[in-house]
Design an enzyme around this catalytic site. Structure first.
Site, PDB file in Angstrom:
ATOM      1  CB  CYS A  85     -37.839 -42.154   5.036  1.00 18.71           C
ATOM      2  SG  CYS A  85     -39.423 -41.325   4.770  1.00 18.71           S
ATOM      3  CB  CYS A  89     -39.525 -37.801  -1.576  1.00 22.66           C
ATOM      4  SG  CYS A  89     -40.880 -38.018  -0.416  1.00 22.66           S
ATOM      5  CB  CYS A  92     -35.302 -37.680  -0.149  1.00 24.09           C
ATOM      6  SG  CYS A  92     -34.858 -37.811   1.591  1.00 24.09           S
TER       7      CYS A  92
HETATM    8  S1  SF4 Z   1     -38.285 -36.212   1.711  1.00 20.75           S
HETATM    9 FE1  SF4 Z   1     -37.043 -37.996   2.361  1.00 20.75          FE
HETATM   10  S2  SF4 Z   1     -37.344 -38.085   4.574  1.00 20.75           S
HETATM   11 FE2  SF4 Z   1     -38.991 -36.799   3.768  1.00 20.75          FE
HETATM   12  S3  SF4 Z   1     -40.738 -38.181   3.403  1.00 20.75           S
HETATM   13 FE3  SF4 Z   1     -39.584 -38.082   1.498  1.00 20.75          FE
HETATM   14  S4  SF4 Z   1     -38.112 -39.803   1.538  1.00 20.75           S
HETATM   15 FE4  SF4 Z   1     -38.883 -39.447   3.629  1.00 20.75          FE
END
Ligand code: SF4
Length: 360
Positions: A85, A89, A92
């Protein structure tokens, strides 16, 4: 001729040859698909007992599955085909633990096996699905699922940052639903969460995607993860202005080994909120008719998750325990390890298809 040669080889050597040729054999299998059902696909209620790969030309052996009473139908599958990604986040729960992505033809073969086993809804997720091959990989899978497999519902969950209009022009007609993650309408909060886009603004981008969804007749959804940094926010006006067909609101979830614990790539503990705080957020937004809440309990039990190796992940014990790959043992055998609760899936309205909220 290949079959004749393989018959004469010792099992271990034959297997090595087959693994090396698996991609090409998958393609061959597809070219013959209209003529007959591929031998490798398991019939419902039967299981494969051969030790070779399911694409074995010497033919897998099948036997009746006597404990089939407990077999489940993979009506709706979330295929997380990549863990990579471009965002970071903090909460995540499907982190970049590997960079593996199946070759396109193998992924198609697995999807066809799932269709055979009863799949009606497929959702492509990640990681960020548009990162692989600049969106071409997910585009081709979406096209395959709609055009060849004729699935009633094909959707993608994305952070939206890498989607361009030319993607909609090429693949928009095959996509039923696009769900974009947005946790806050305050750009500073997005940066705190890890969804910052440098100079680009996540919220402005969301409006652009909403417009493209209108123009290319794709149903638009928003997914939000409610956590310590946005739990006090009032999103009523912005959500109503965007007018998604559905606003899914998730409670921040801890998964051991992903965003919690020693071997995890994230530490999501500081994002966690209590059930009461989640309820208060829902109460503040009770007038948004498209809101669909997803508590931790519902999320753990009601999603059939397929990882980048096409293994079902069982999240019941607070961590993700993988089954064997459906490409190696078939759907029936793999799904028994998934921890999926069909009743919970039905309770959360999992039988809804995009037709229910009309695509246009
Ligand atoms: S939650 Fe994980 S997969 Fe989704 S945008 Fe954020 S870092 Fe990327």
């Amino acid at each position: 001729m290949l079959l004749g040669v393989l018959y004469r080889l010792p099992l271990a050597v034959a297997r090595a040859v087959l693994v090396a040729l698996r991609g090409r054999l998958c393609a061959l299998c597809w070219s013959l698909a209209p003529l007959s059902r591929p031998l490798s696909l398991p019939l419902p209620g039967w299981r494969r007992v051969s030790t070779l790969s399911p694409v074995s030309p010497v033919g897998p052996r099948w036997e009746r599955d006597d404990d089939d009473e407990a077999s489940l139908t993979p009506t709706s599958v979330n295929y997380h085909f990549t863990r990579q990604c471009n965002y970071k986040c903090g909460f995540c729960f499907h982190t970049a633990k590997t960079s593996f992505v199946l070759p396109l033809e193998e992924a198609k073969m697995g999807l066809a096996m799932l269709k055979e086993a009863g799949m009606e809804k497929i959702n492509f997720s990640g990681g960020e699905p548009f990162l692989q091959d600049r969106g071409e990989f997910v585009g081709k899978l979406v096209q395959f699922c709609k055009q060849d497999l004729k699935l009633p519902s094909v959707s993608i969950v994305s952070n939206g940052s890498l989607i361009r209009e030319r993607w909609f022009k090429k693949y928009g007609e095959y996509l039923d639903i696009l769900a974009i993650s947005c946790d806050s309408f305050d750009e500073n909060v997005n940066v705190l969460i890890g969804r910052g886009q440098g100079k680009k603004n996540h919220v402005e981008n969301l409006h652009k995607l909403r417009q493209w969804c209108r123009e290319y007749a794709v149903a638009f959804k928003i997914n939000s993860v409610i956590n310590r940094f946005n739990v006090e926010e009032d999103m009523n006006e912005q959500i109503k202005a965007l007018n998604p067909v559905r606003w899914k609101v998730f409670q921040c979830l801890l998964i051991e080994g992903e965003n919690s614990g020693e071997d995890a790539l994230r530490e999501a503990e500081r994002f966690v909120i209590s059930d009461e705080e989640f309820e208060q957020f829902l109460d503040r937004h009770k007038d948004v008719s498209c809101l669909v809440p997803e508590s931790n309990q519902k999320m753990r039990d009601s999603y059939l998750i397929l990882d980048e190796y096409m293994r079902f992940l069982n999240c019941r014990n607070g961590r993700k325990e993988p089954s064997k790959s459906i490409l190696d043992v078939g759907v029936e055998a793999a799904i028994k390890f998934s921890g999926f609760d069909e009743m919970m899936f039905l309770k959360r309205g999992g039988k809804l298809f995009c037709n229910d909220y009309s695509k246009v």
